[in-house]
Write a protein that holds these residues in place. Structure first.
Motif, short mmCIF file in Angstrom:
data_model
loop_
_atom_site.label_atom_id
_atom_site.label_comp_id
_atom_site.label_asym_id
_atom_site.label_seq_id
_atom_site.Cartn_x
_atom_site.Cartn_y
_atom_site.Cartn_z
N ARG A 174 48.53 32.26 51.33
CA ARG A 174 47.26 31.91 50.71
C ARG A 174 46.31 33.11 50.69
NH1 ARG A 174 46.17 26.93 54.56
NH2 ARG A 174 47.22 28.41 55.92
N SER A 175 46.31 33.87 51.78
CA SER A 175 45.44 35.05 51.82
C SER A 175 45.90 36.09 50.81
CB SER A 175 45.45 35.66 53.23
OG SER A 175 46.77 36.02 53.62
N GLY A 176 47.24 36.20 50.63
CA GLY A 176 47.77 37.14 49.65
C GLY A 176 47.35 36.76 48.24
N MET A 177 47.36 35.46 47.92
CA MET A 177 46.94 34.99 46.60
C MET A 177 45.46 35.26 46.39
SD MET A 177 49.06 31.38 46.37
CE MET A 177 48.42 30.98 44.74
N LEU A 178 44.64 35.08 47.44
CA LEU A 178 43.21 35.34 47.32
C LEU A 178 42.95 36.83 47.07
CD1 LEU A 178 40.26 34.49 47.53
CD2 LEU A 178 40.42 34.76 50.01
N ILE A 179 43.64 37.69 47.80
CA ILE A 179 43.48 39.13 47.61
C ILE A 179 43.91 39.53 46.21
CG2 ILE A 179 44.32 41.40 48.35
CD1 ILE A 179 42.32 40.20 50.27
N TRP A 180 44.99 38.90 45.71
CA TRP A 180 45.46 39.19 44.36
C TRP A 180 44.40 38.84 43.32
CZ3 TRP A 180 46.78 35.42 40.52
CH2 TRP A 180 47.32 35.97 39.36
N LEU A 181 43.74 37.67 43.49
CA LEU A 181 42.68 37.28 42.56
C LEU A 181 41.51 38.24 42.62
CD1 LEU A 181 42.68 33.40 43.08
CD2 LEU A 181 43.43 34.64 41.05
N LEU A 182 41.17 38.72 43.82
CA LEU A 182 40.09 39.71 43.96
C LEU A 182 40.48 41.03 43.30
CD1 LEU A 182 38.95 39.06 47.65
CD2 LEU A 182 37.72 38.49 45.55
N PHE A 183 41.78 41.37 43.39
CA PHE A 183 42.29 42.58 42.74
C PHE A 183 42.09 42.48 41.23
CE2 PHE A 183 45.99 44.10 40.31
CZ PHE A 183 45.94 45.45 40.55
N ILE A 184 42.47 41.36 40.64
CA ILE A 184 42.31 41.16 39.21
C ILE A 184 40.84 41.20 38.82
CG2 ILE A 184 42.60 39.52 37.31
CD1 ILE A 184 45.20 40.79 38.16
N ALA A 185 39.98 40.53 39.61
CA ALA A 185 38.55 40.49 39.32
C ALA A 185 37.93 41.88 39.38
CB ALA A 185 37.85 39.55 40.30
N THR A 186 38.35 42.68 40.35
CA THR A 186 37.81 44.04 40.50
C THR A 186 38.18 44.91 39.31
OG1 THR A 186 37.96 43.84 42.91
CG2 THR A 186 37.68 46.05 42.01
N VAL A 187 39.43 44.82 38.88
CA VAL A 187 39.87 45.62 37.72
C VAL A 187 39.14 45.18 36.46
CG1 VAL A 187 41.84 46.24 36.27
CG2 VAL A 187 42.13 46.06 38.74
N LEU A 188 38.94 43.88 36.29
CA LEU A 188 38.19 43.39 35.14
C LEU A 188 36.74 43.86 35.18
CD1 LEU A 188 39.56 39.73 34.85
CD2 LEU A 188 40.01 41.65 33.30
N LEU A 189 36.15 43.89 36.39
CA LEU A 189 34.78 44.39 36.53
C LEU A 189 34.71 45.87 36.19
CD1 LEU A 189 31.85 43.89 37.44
CD2 LEU A 189 32.57 44.46 39.78
N PHE A 190 35.70 46.63 36.65
CA PHE A 190 35.77 48.06 36.30
C PHE A 190 35.88 48.23 34.80
CE2 PHE A 190 38.53 51.60 35.11
CZ PHE A 190 37.85 52.68 35.65
N SER A 191 36.71 47.40 34.16
CA SER A 191 36.88 47.47 32.71
C SER A 191 35.56 47.22 31.99
CB SER A 191 37.94 46.45 32.28
OG SER A 191 38.03 46.38 30.87
N TYR A 192 34.79 46.25 32.50
CA TYR A 192 33.50 45.92 31.87
C TYR A 192 32.48 47.04 32.07
CZ TYR A 192 29.04 43.56 31.10
OH TYR A 192 27.78 43.24 30.66
N ILE A 193 32.38 47.55 33.30
CA ILE A 193 31.38 48.58 33.60
C ILE A 193 31.67 49.87 32.84
CG2 ILE A 193 30.47 50.08 35.43
CD1 ILE A 193 30.85 47.76 37.37
N LYS A 194 32.95 50.26 32.82
CA LYS A 194 33.33 51.52 32.18
C LYS A 194 33.67 51.37 30.70
CE LYS A 194 34.04 54.87 34.23
NZ LYS A 194 33.17 56.04 34.51
N LYS A 195 33.58 50.13 30.20
CA LYS A 195 33.95 49.85 28.81
C LYS A 195 35.36 50.37 28.51
CE LYS A 195 29.22 49.75 27.01
NZ LYS A 195 28.61 49.68 28.33
N ASN A 196 36.25 50.10 29.46
CA ASN A 196 37.63 50.57 29.38
C ASN A 196 38.53 49.37 29.10
OD1 ASN A 196 40.28 51.46 29.97
ND2 ASN A 196 39.50 53.03 31.35
#
Length: 222
Positions: A3-25
């Motif tokens: 369960r903790s691994g799945m939560l970290i995975w979701l945070l990983f996806i969210a962080t990359v999406l946030l990076f994509s939005y901030i950097k317009k990448n």
């Protein structure tokens, strides 16, 4: 499934999406969504296969003490005696590598875990190698956070967006592993330790290419 691994995975996806939005990448965002799609497909496939063989992915027939040991409160029952009764005795140099399994029975207060690992790399590093070994792991975490912060502030251009995307994925991948280590034993799995080192080496190289950190000085002995 962890369960903790799945939560970290979701945070990983969210962080990359946030990076994509901030950097317009857009490429980073597309890779994150592609990763989510592949992982979701794998999860559904496992659910189908497990239903066919009659073995559920998430078991509900575990003893109560085993369920408690896998929860956060259960892990606190593991960590408290280790910190209070063992680490405080030898805080600087620790008890020696690979001594956790032999030391833990003397302070054990729960019997739901295997007793071989602390389910927290930071605590186990402090136990076995003292504050000296713990500092290396903390610095490893801080260096990744430093590089990611530098990357967010970096002035990007079309010519380097591919390198930025790769570096962002590398850094977030290792950060996910480092955060997961606070509730699991990632760096006591040799394959994950080697993979993390390879990712770090690539991240360091890309950081020098992008100018986030200076290139290492080569000293000639001739």
């Amino acid at each position: 499934l962890s369960r903790s691994g799945m939560l970290i995975w979701l945070l990983f996806i969210a962080t990359v999406l946030l990076f994509s939005y901030i950097k317009k990448n857009r490429s980073a965002g597309k890779l994150a969504l592609f990763h989510m799609g592949i992982a979701s497909l794998a999860y559904v496939s496992l659910q189908i296969v497990s239903a066919q063989v009659g073995q559920p992915l998430v078991r509900d027939d575990l003893p109560e003490e085993s369920i408690i040991s896998t929860s956060l409160s259960g892990r606190f029952e593991i960590w408290k005696p280790v910190v209070v009764d063992l680490i405080e005795q030898k805080p600087v140099f620790g008890w020696g590598l690979k001594t956790y399994a032999s030391l833990y029975p003397s302070v054990r207060q729960e019997y739901g875990s295997s007793g071989h690992v602390a389910h927290n790399d930071y605590i186990q590093f402090a136990l076995e190698g003292g504050i000296i070994l713990l500092v290396f792991l903390v610095l490893y975490l801080l260096f990744h956070l430093f590089l990611f912060a530098k990357l967010l502030k970096h002035q990007s251009s079309e010519s380097i967006k591919s390198s930025e995307t790769e570096l962002a994925l590398m850094l977030v991948d290792n950060l996910a592993l480092l955060f997961h280590s606070s509730i699991n034993f990632s760096f006591y799995i040799i394959q994950l330790s080697i993979l993390s080192g390879i990712i770090f080496a690539r991240s360091y190289y890309l950081s020098t290419v992008l100018g986030l950190i200076p290139k290492p000085t080569v000293i000639s002995l001739s």
